[in-house]
Motif scaffolding. Structure first.
Motif, mmCIF file in Angstrom:
data_model
loop_
_atom_site.group_PDB
_atom_site.id
_atom_site.type_symbol
_atom_site.label_atom_id
_atom_site.label_comp_id
_atom_site.label_asym_id
_atom_site.label_seq_id
_atom_site.Cartn_x
_atom_site.Cartn_y
_atom_site.Cartn_z
ATOM 1 N N MET A 11 0.848 -1.191 0.000
ATOM 2 C CA MET A 11 0.000 0.000 0.000
ATOM 3 C C MET A 11 0.890 1.250 0.000
ATOM 4 N N ALA A 12 0.572 2.180 -0.837
ATOM 5 C CA ALA A 12 1.357 3.406 -0.945
ATOM 6 C C ALA A 12 1.050 4.335 0.222
ATOM 7 N N LYS A 13 2.083 4.993 0.708
ATOM 8 C CA LYS A 13 1.905 5.988 1.754
ATOM 9 C C LYS A 13 1.892 7.360 1.089
ATOM 10 N N LYS A 14 0.885 8.159 1.409
ATOM 11 C CA LYS A 14 0.725 9.453 0.760
ATOM 12 C C LYS A 14 1.077 10.571 1.728
ATOM 13 N N HIS A 15 1.915 11.493 1.272
ATOM 14 C CA HIS A 15 2.326 12.649 2.077
ATOM 15 C C HIS A 15 1.766 13.909 1.432
ATOM 16 N N GLY A 25 11.981 37.042 1.635
ATOM 17 C CA GLY A 25 11.002 37.723 2.468
ATOM 18 C C GLY A 25 9.984 36.769 3.069
ATOM 19 N N ASN A 26 9.992 35.512 2.623
ATOM 20 C CA ASN A 26 9.061 34.519 3.159
ATOM 21 C C ASN A 26 9.802 33.200 3.385
ATOM 22 N N GLU A 27 10.970 33.303 4.017
ATOM 23 C CA GLU A 27 11.816 32.130 4.241
ATOM 24 C C GLU A 27 11.128 31.071 5.099
ATOM 25 N N GLU A 28 10.223 31.511 5.982
ATOM 26 C CA GLU A 28 9.527 30.558 6.850
ATOM 27 C C GLU A 28 8.704 29.564 6.020
ATOM 28 N N GLU A 29 8.032 30.057 4.980
ATOM 29 C CA GLU A 29 7.249 29.175 4.101
ATOM 30 C C GLU A 29 8.169 28.170 3.398
ATOM 31 N N TRP A 30 9.332 28.636 2.951
ATOM 32 C CA TRP A 30 10.307 27.754 2.288
ATOM 33 C C TRP A 30 10.808 26.683 3.256
ATOM 34 N N ASP A 31 11.109 27.080 4.498
ATOM 35 C CA ASP A 31 11.563 26.124 5.516
ATOM 36 C C ASP A 31 10.499 25.063 5.786
ATOM 37 N N GLN A 32 9.237 25.462 5.852
ATOM 38 C CA GLN A 32 8.141 24.511 6.079
ATOM 39 C C GLN A 32 8.014 23.543 4.907
ATOM 40 N N LEU A 33 8.170 24.074 3.694
ATOM 41 C CA LEU A 33 8.099 23.247 2.484
ATOM 42 C C LEU A 33 9.205 22.198 2.483
ATOM 43 N N MET A 34 10.440 22.625 2.779
ATOM 44 C CA MET A 34 11.583 21.700 2.786
ATOM 45 C C MET A 34 11.423 20.654 3.901
ATOM 46 N N ALA A 35 10.910 21.080 5.069
ATOM 47 C CA ALA A 35 10.706 20.146 6.167
ATOM 48 C C ALA A 35 9.691 19.063 5.773
ATOM 49 N N ALA A 36 8.637 19.471 5.062
ATOM 50 C CA ALA A 36 7.612 18.502 4.621
ATOM 51 C C ALA A 36 8.206 17.506 3.646
ATOM 52 N N PHE A 37 9.048 17.969 2.710
ATOM 53 C CA PHE A 37 9.686 17.057 1.760
ATOM 54 C C PHE A 37 10.644 16.097 2.470
ATOM 55 N N LYS A 38 11.358 16.596 3.472
ATOM 56 C CA LYS A 38 12.327 15.746 4.175
ATOM 57 C C LYS A 38 11.659 14.654 4.994
ATOM 58 N N GLU A 39 10.385 14.835 5.341
ATOM 59 C CA GLU A 39 9.648 13.818 6.092
ATOM 60 C C GLU A 39 9.193 12.651 5.217
ATOM 61 N N VAL A 40 9.258 12.825 3.901
ATOM 62 C CA VAL A 40 8.819 11.770 2.970
ATOM 63 C C VAL A 40 9.766 10.591 3.082
ATOM 64 N N TRP A 52 -7.397 23.387 -5.641
ATOM 65 C CA TRP A 52 -6.732 23.569 -6.935
ATOM 66 C C TRP A 52 -5.236 23.783 -6.811
ATOM 67 N N ASN A 53 -4.721 23.949 -5.634
ATOM 68 C CA ASN A 53 -3.293 24.207 -5.443
ATOM 69 C C ASN A 53 -2.769 23.319 -4.324
ATOM 70 N N MET A 54 -2.192 22.185 -4.721
ATOM 71 C CA MET A 54 -1.674 21.262 -3.717
ATOM 72 C C MET A 54 -0.551 20.426 -4.324
ATOM 73 N N LEU A 55 0.200 19.799 -3.440
ATOM 74 C CA LEU A 55 1.292 18.939 -3.857
ATOM 75 C C LEU A 55 1.330 17.744 -2.914
ATOM 76 N N THR A 56 1.324 16.543 -3.487
ATOM 77 C CA THR A 56 1.388 15.328 -2.686
ATOM 78 C C THR A 56 2.499 14.432 -3.208
ATOM 79 N N VAL A 57 3.006 13.570 -2.344
ATOM 80 C CA VAL A 57 4.008 12.577 -2.728
ATOM 81 C C VAL A 57 3.519 11.222 -2.229
ATOM 82 N N GLU A 58 3.457 10.258 -3.140
ATOM 83 C CA GLU A 58 3.104 8.886 -2.766
ATOM 84 C C GLU A 58 4.365 8.042 -2.815
ATOM 85 N N VAL A 59 4.559 7.232 -1.782
ATOM 86 C CA VAL A 59 5.731 6.368 -1.701
ATOM 87 C C VAL A 59 5.309 4.942 -2.057
#
Length: 77
Positions: free
Chosen positions: A1-5, A62-77, A13-20
């Motif tokens: 079964m695939a795990k979805k992040h 000017g919005n580094e916090e959003e970038w940090d959250q994005l990278m943290a989410a990818f690293k959890e995959v 209409w604006n989302m990004l998911t990763v399935e393992v």
């Protein structure tokens, strides 16, 4: 079964998911501008290389916090 992040979801209409699927990662990016894009990666390093090109830190000046959250989410995959 695939795990979805869920990496981010701003609305239906604006989302990004990763399935393992074992070692294979299937990234789906849905945007109101481009529709759905699907990318398949053979491992995390390949996906993270794509991520660094798709979401360069300079783009979030000017919005580094959003970038940090994005990278943290990818690293959890």
């Amino acid at each position: 079964m695939a795990k979805k992040h869920l990496i981010y979801k701003k609305d239906k209409w604006n989302m990004l998911t990763v399935e393992v699927h074992g070692r294979q990662l299937v990234l789906r990016e849905i945007s109101d501008q481009w529709g759905e894009e699907c990318h398949t990666f053979l491992g995390r390093p390949e996906m993270m290389q794509w991520v660094s090109q798709r979401f360069p830190k300079e783009q979030f000046a000017g919005n580094e916090e959003e970038w940090d959250q994005l990278m943290a989410a990818f690293k959890e995959v």
